[in-house]
Motif scaffolding. Structure first.
Motif, PDB file in Angstrom:
ATOM      1  N   ILE A  14       0.854  -1.189   0.000  1.00 24.52           N
ATOM      2  CA  ILE A  14       0.000   0.000   0.000  1.00 24.52           C
ATOM      3  C   ILE A  14       0.888   1.237   0.000  1.00 24.52           C
ATOM      4  O   ILE A  14       1.593   1.520   0.978  1.00 24.52           O
ATOM      5  N   ASP A  15       0.908   1.942  -1.121  1.00 25.52           N
ATOM      6  CA  ASP A  15       1.732   3.139  -1.230  1.00 25.52           C
ATOM      7  C   ASP A  15       0.840   4.366  -1.333  1.00 25.52           C
ATOM      8  O   ASP A  15      -0.348   4.264  -1.626  1.00 25.52           O
ATOM      9  N   GLY A  16       1.458   5.522  -1.136  1.00 20.49           N
ATOM     10  CA  GLY A  16       0.695   6.743  -1.318  1.00 20.49           C
ATOM     11  C   GLY A  16       1.330   7.901  -0.593  1.00 20.49           C
ATOM     12  O   GLY A  16       2.403   7.780   0.002  1.00 20.49           O
ATOM     13  N   TYR A  17       0.625   9.025  -0.646  1.00 26.42           N
ATOM     14  CA  TYR A  17       1.125  10.272  -0.094  1.00 26.42           C
ATOM     15  C   TYR A  17       1.099  10.247   1.436  1.00 26.42           C
ATOM     16  O   TYR A  17       0.366   9.454   2.035  1.00 26.42           O
ATOM     17  N   SER A  18       1.901  11.141   2.037  1.00 28.01           N
ATOM     18  CA  SER A  18       1.938  11.202   3.492  1.00 28.01           C
ATOM     19  C   SER A  18       0.568  11.627   4.028  1.00 28.01           C
ATOM     20  O   SER A  18      -0.142  12.407   3.378  1.00 28.01           O
ATOM     21  N   SER A  19       0.213  11.098   5.180  1.00 30.81           N
ATOM     22  CA  SER A  19      -1.070  11.396   5.838  1.00 30.81           C
ATOM     23  C   SER A  19      -2.281  11.122   4.950  1.00 30.81           C
ATOM     24  O   SER A  19      -3.300  11.788   5.059  1.00 30.81           O
ATOM     25  N   SER A  20      -2.175  10.141   4.084  1.00 30.80           N
ATOM     26  CA  SER A  20      -3.328   9.796   3.236  1.00 30.80           C
ATOM     27  C   SER A  20      -4.223   8.779   3.934  1.00 30.80           C
ATOM     28  O   SER A  20      -5.255   8.391   3.393  1.00 30.80           O
ATOM     29  N   GLY A  21      -3.813   8.339   5.114  1.00 35.58           N
ATOM     30  CA  GLY A  21      -4.620   7.361   5.846  1.00 35.58           C
ATOM     31  C   GLY A  21      -4.262   5.933   5.477  1.00 35.58           C
ATOM     32  O   GLY A  21      -4.905   4.989   5.925  1.00 35.58           O
ATOM     33  N   LYS A  22      -3.198   5.765   4.691  1.00 43.06           N
ATOM     34  CA  LYS A  22      -2.858   4.411   4.221  1.00 43.06           C
ATOM     35  C   LYS A  22      -2.402   3.500   5.365  1.00 43.06           C
ATOM     36  O   LYS A  22      -2.698   2.315   5.348  1.00 43.06           O
ATOM     37  N   SER A  23      -1.716   4.077   6.366  1.00 38.16           N
ATOM     38  CA  SER A  23      -1.233   3.232   7.469  1.00 38.16           C
ATOM     39  C   SER A  23      -2.401   2.657   8.263  1.00 38.16           C
ATOM     40  O   SER A  23      -2.388   1.480   8.628  1.00 38.16           O
ATOM     41  N   THR A  24      -3.412   3.490   8.508  1.00 38.63           N
ATOM     42  CA  THR A  24      -4.572   3.011   9.264  1.00 38.63           C
ATOM     43  C   THR A  24      -5.269   1.892   8.504  1.00 38.63           C
ATOM     44  O   THR A  24      -5.585   0.837   9.060  1.00 38.63           O
ATOM     45  N   MET A  25      -5.476   2.115   7.195  1.00 42.01           N
ATOM     46  CA  MET A  25      -6.133   1.088   6.367  1.00 42.01           C
ATOM     47  C   MET A  25      -5.329  -0.202   6.378  1.00 42.01           C
ATOM     48  O   MET A  25      -5.865  -1.303   6.482  1.00 42.01           O
ATOM     49  N   ALA A  26      -4.009  -0.044   6.213  1.00 38.36           N
ATOM     50  CA  ALA A  26      -3.127  -1.204   6.111  1.00 38.36           C
ATOM     51  C   ALA A  26      -3.130  -1.999   7.413  1.00 38.36           C
ATOM     52  O   ALA A  26      -3.233  -3.222   7.417  1.00 38.36           O
ATOM     53  N   ARG A  27      -3.055  -1.257   8.527  1.00 43.94           N
ATOM     54  CA  ARG A  27      -3.016  -1.913   9.841  1.00 43.94           C
ATOM     55  C   ARG A  27      -4.311  -2.664  10.108  1.00 43.94           C
ATOM     56  O   ARG A  27      -4.301  -3.804  10.568  1.00 43.94           O
ATOM     57  N   ARG A  28      -5.431  -2.042   9.769  1.00 47.83           N
ATOM     58  CA  ARG A  28      -6.727  -2.693  10.037  1.00 47.83           C
ATOM     59  C   ARG A  28      -6.918  -3.921   9.154  1.00 47.83           C
ATOM     60  O   ARG A  28      -7.446  -4.938   9.593  1.00 47.83           O
ATOM     61  N   LEU A  29      -6.495  -3.813   7.889  1.00 49.15           N
ATOM     62  CA  LEU A  29      -6.628  -4.987   7.013  1.00 49.15           C
ATOM     63  C   LEU A  29      -5.794  -6.136   7.578  1.00 49.15           C
ATOM     64  O   LEU A  29      -6.269  -7.278   7.672  1.00 49.15           O
ATOM     65  N   ALA A 158      -5.082  11.699  -1.710  1.00 48.25           N
ATOM     66  CA  ALA A 158      -6.117  12.623  -1.223  1.00 48.25           C
ATOM     67  C   ALA A 158      -5.504  14.014  -1.357  1.00 48.25           C
ATOM     68  O   ALA A 158      -4.273  14.139  -1.433  1.00 48.25           O
ATOM     69  N   SER A 159      -6.329  15.052  -1.388  1.00 44.45           N
ATOM     70  CA  SER A 159      -5.787  16.402  -1.580  1.00 44.45           C
ATOM     71  C   SER A 159      -4.864  16.775  -0.411  1.00 44.45           C
ATOM     72  O   SER A 159      -5.021  16.259   0.706  1.00 44.45           O
ATOM     73  N   ALA A 160      -3.912  17.703  -0.686  1.00 45.00           N
ATOM     74  CA  ALA A 160      -2.960  18.119   0.358  1.00 45.00           C
ATOM     75  C   ALA A 160      -3.715  18.736   1.540  1.00 45.00           C
ATOM     76  O   ALA A 160      -3.360  18.505   2.702  1.00 45.00           O
ATOM     77  N   GLN A 161      -4.783  19.494   1.260  1.00 44.53           N
ATOM     78  CA  GLN A 161      -5.557  20.131   2.338  1.00 44.53           C
ATOM     79  C   GLN A 161      -6.220  19.073   3.227  1.00 44.53           C
ATOM     80  O   GLN A 161      -6.176  19.163   4.458  1.00 44.53           O
ATOM     81  N   THR A 162      -6.812  18.074   2.588  1.00 42.96           N
ATOM     82  CA  THR A 162      -7.463  17.007   3.362  1.00 42.96           C
ATOM     83  C   THR A 162      -6.438  16.306   4.242  1.00 42.96           C
ATOM     84  O   THR A 162      -6.676  16.035   5.424  1.00 42.96           O
ATOM     85  N   ARG A 163      -5.277  16.018   3.672  1.00 44.25           N
ATOM     86  CA  ARG A 163      -4.253  15.293   4.422  1.00 44.25           C
ATOM     87  C   ARG A 163      -3.698  16.141   5.560  1.00 44.25           C
ATOM     88  O   ARG A 163      -3.444  15.640   6.660  1.00 44.25           O
ATOM     89  N   ALA A 164      -3.511  17.458   5.302  1.00 48.09           N
ATOM     90  CA  ALA A 164      -2.986  18.337   6.355  1.00 48.09           C
ATOM     91  C   ALA A 164      -3.991  18.427   7.505  1.00 48.09           C
ATOM     92  O   ALA A 164      -3.601  18.405   8.676  1.00 48.09           O
ATOM     93  N   GLN A 165      -5.272  18.487   7.172  1.00 51.71           N
ATOM     94  CA  GLN A 165      -6.299  18.566   8.217  1.00 51.71           C
ATOM     95  C   GLN A 165      -6.280  17.290   9.069  1.00 51.71           C
ATOM     96  O   GLN A 165      -6.344  17.346  10.292  1.00 51.71           O
ATOM     97  N   ARG A 166      -6.157  16.143   8.414  1.00 52.85           N
ATOM     98  CA  ARG A 166      -6.109  14.869   9.160  1.00 52.85           C
ATOM     99  C   ARG A 166      -4.905  14.830  10.094  1.00 52.85           C
ATOM    100  O   ARG A 166      -4.992  14.429  11.243  1.00 52.85           O
TER     101      ARG A 166
END
Ligand code: DC
Length: 237
Positions: A14-29, A158-166
């Motif tokens: 699972i690759d992607g941009y920083s703070s895209s939520g990929k770690s949470t998804m990956a961990r839960r899967l 995900a957009s940079a704004q969405t990721r920064a907010q997260r």
């Protein structure tokens, strides 16, 4: 249903941009299907922390690449499972989970991750962790460089704004003093370094499935990922 007994183990990248939520998804899967989860970003963060502690980072934000490359054999990174399905990162046996998430480490980790000697050493560690498959690994180059033959590859954006907010919400919850502008600047700067570095830049593998999760809830993302996993597993001989 225990998905691991239904099919032979695979590698999920699972690759992607920083703070895209990929770690949470990956961990839960991984928890759901009984696979091991590895946060490869934590390995770059632990290495950055080592460089900071050993005087290999300079006030101008650059890193002594030669010294850090030479030190790589002295850096041992492990993960210790914690109750609740999370895990803590250990640097030479010390729990550094909180420290590696600090802004100080976040601001130096991209230059550290751009050093070829660091990437080669961590890629080798990651490949050995995935030798027996049955692993979900997230990062930037897992589907392109670490496991180019992974059975399932996902690229999250995900957009940079969405990721920064997260990220801001996460940091504030941890009591870190920061603001949206500072976090957004860090996200944008890390994107730029990650996308333009010469060695293994962040890019989507040709055979990865792209997920834009800007408007998805966490449960929606979990369901989507589980569907991809089940589909991939069902297609295996
Ligand atoms: O996912 P993260 O934000 O914790 O990653 C920290 C840094 O490490 C980020 O700047 C990108 C880099 N990284 C990388 O270059 N390759 C990976 N496989 C994982 C992370």
């Amino acid at each position: 249903m225990n998905h691991t007994t239904a099919t032979s183990p695979i590698i999920v990248a699972i690759d992607g941009y920083s703070s895209s939520g990929k770690s949470t998804m990956a961990r839960r899967l991984a928890a759901e299907i009984g696979y091991r989860y590895i946060d490869s970003g934590a390995m770059y963060r632990a290495t950055a922390l080592y460089a900071m502690r050993h005087g290999m980072t300079r006030p101008d934000g650059t890193v002594d690449a030669r010294a850090l490359t030479a030190a790589m054999p002295q850096i041992h990174i492990d993960f210790r499972p914690e109750p609740g399905g999370t895990q803590h990162t250990l640097l030479n046996g010390e729990d550094v989970e909180d420290e590696i998430r600090s802004m100080a480490v976040s601001s130096i980790v991209s230059p550290v991750a751009a050093i070829p000697g660091v990437r080669h050493a961590l890629t080798a560690m990651q490949q050995s962790l995935g030798r027996d498959k049955g692993i979900v690994m997230d990062g930037r180059d897992i589907g392109t460089t670490v496991f180019p033959d992974a059975e399932l590859k996902v690229f999250v954006k995900a957009s940079a704004q969405t990721r920064a907010q997260r990220r801001l919400t996460e940091l504030l919850a941890k009591g870190v003093s920061t603001n949206f502008e500072e976090v957004l600047a860090n996200v944008v700067s890390r994107d730029h370094i990650d996308e333009t570095r010469e060695e293994s830049p962040l890019r989507c593998a040709a055979d990865a499935i792209v997920l834009d999760n800007s408007t998805m809830t966490a449960p929606e993302q979990d369901r989507w990922l589980m569907d991809q996993f089940l589909k991939t597993a069902a297609e295996r001989p």
